[in-house]
Motif scaffolding. Sequence first.
Motif, PDB file in Angstrom:
ATOM      1  N   VAL A  58       0.850  -1.186   0.000  1.00 22.59           N
ATOM      2  CA  VAL A  58       0.000   0.000   0.000  1.00 22.59           C
ATOM      3  C   VAL A  58       0.887   1.238   0.000  1.00 22.59           C
ATOM      4  CG1 VAL A  58      -1.985  -1.086   1.120  1.00 22.59           C
ATOM      5  CG2 VAL A  58      -0.279   0.051   2.519  1.00 22.59           C
ATOM      6  N   ILE A  59       0.402   2.258  -0.680  1.00 25.95           N
ATOM      7  CA  ILE A  59       1.105   3.534  -0.744  1.00 25.95           C
ATOM      8  C   ILE A  59       0.204   4.569  -0.070  1.00 25.95           C
ATOM      9  CG2 ILE A  59       2.209   5.257  -2.222  1.00 25.95           C
ATOM     10  CD1 ILE A  59       3.354   2.403  -2.583  1.00 25.95           C
ATOM     11  N   GLU A  60       0.778   5.271   0.877  1.00 23.93           N
ATOM     12  CA  GLU A  60       0.071   6.342   1.565  1.00 23.93           C
ATOM     13  C   GLU A  60       0.703   7.661   1.123  1.00 23.93           C
ATOM     14  OE1 GLU A  60      -2.509   6.184   3.597  1.00 23.93           O
ATOM     15  OE2 GLU A  60      -2.522   4.174   4.477  1.00 23.93           O
ATOM     16  N   VAL A  61      -0.085   8.506   0.479  1.00 27.68           N
ATOM     17  CA  VAL A  61       0.354   9.826   0.035  1.00 27.68           C
ATOM     18  C   VAL A  61      -0.323  10.831   0.968  1.00 27.68           C
ATOM     19  CG1 VAL A  61       0.330  11.464  -1.870  1.00 27.68           C
ATOM     20  CG2 VAL A  61       0.503   9.015  -2.349  1.00 27.68           C
ATOM     21  N   TYR A  62       0.485  11.668   1.633  1.00 26.19           N
ATOM     22  CA  TYR A  62      -0.148  12.544   2.622  1.00 26.19           C
ATOM     23  C   TYR A  62       0.584  13.872   2.806  1.00 26.19           C
ATOM     24  CZ  TYR A  62       3.398  11.357   6.142  1.00 26.19           C
ATOM     25  OH  TYR A  62       4.570  11.216   6.824  1.00 26.19           O
ATOM     26  N   ALA A  82      -2.106  -6.041   9.198  1.00 30.61           N
ATOM     27  CA  ALA A  82      -3.084  -6.524   8.217  1.00 30.61           C
ATOM     28  C   ALA A  82      -2.400  -7.299   7.080  1.00 30.61           C
ATOM     29  CB  ALA A  82      -3.885  -5.352   7.648  1.00 30.61           C
ATOM     30  N   GLY A  83      -1.058  -7.376   7.134  1.00 32.97           N
ATOM     31  CA  GLY A  83      -0.318  -8.159   6.142  1.00 32.97           C
ATOM     32  C   GLY A  83       0.176  -7.399   4.932  1.00 32.97           C
ATOM     33  N   TYR A  84       0.309  -6.090   5.054  1.00 32.12           N
ATOM     34  CA  TYR A  84       0.740  -5.263   3.929  1.00 32.12           C
ATOM     35  C   TYR A  84       2.021  -4.495   4.253  1.00 32.12           C
ATOM     36  CZ  TYR A  84      -3.785  -6.179   1.887  1.00 32.12           C
ATOM     37  OH  TYR A  84      -4.871  -6.818   1.361  1.00 32.12           O
ATOM     38  N   ILE A  85       2.810  -4.268   3.228  1.00 35.31           N
ATOM     39  CA  ILE A  85       3.984  -3.399   3.317  1.00 35.31           C
ATOM     40  C   ILE A  85       3.514  -1.997   2.945  1.00 35.31           C
ATOM     41  CG2 ILE A  85       6.234  -2.873   2.285  1.00 35.31           C
ATOM     42  CD1 ILE A  85       6.438  -5.928   1.721  1.00 35.31           C
TER      43      ILE A  85
END
Length: 131
Positions: A58-62, A82-85
């Motif tokens: 997942v990519i978080e842009v903030y 939750a099992g995500y990078i």
Amino acid sequence: QLKTNLENRTPTSHEKRFALFCDLHKLPLEFVGNGTFWRTSHSKHINPDFLDIDERIVIEVYYPYLKPKDYEEQRRKLWNDAGYITVFLKTKDLFCRDWQKVCSDKLKPYIEKLDKIERLSNQILEALCYD
């Protein structure tokens, strides 16, 4: 309520810029910041900005000004559980002079993994063609 509000949300300028990066580099990251993808971690509902479901990235842009100081730490823990990078991109990363290099550097392990998968897929296809 939150999910309903997100469904009509269009990408922000920095999300659009990152989507452009994904298009330019043919990255299979999908914009899901409109609420099309949700997970629950520690009783919190979480929705990333971009997702590669196959690689569980997942990519978080903030914009840091609008988030708590420990935002990355909190979100990373939730997504990891939750099992995500998770890869984080701040708005300044996307609007600096060398923004594509900054994005490439932050996504380097992910891009290298995709390249390796593509090479292996090509090798398998070649082997099947010659059998």
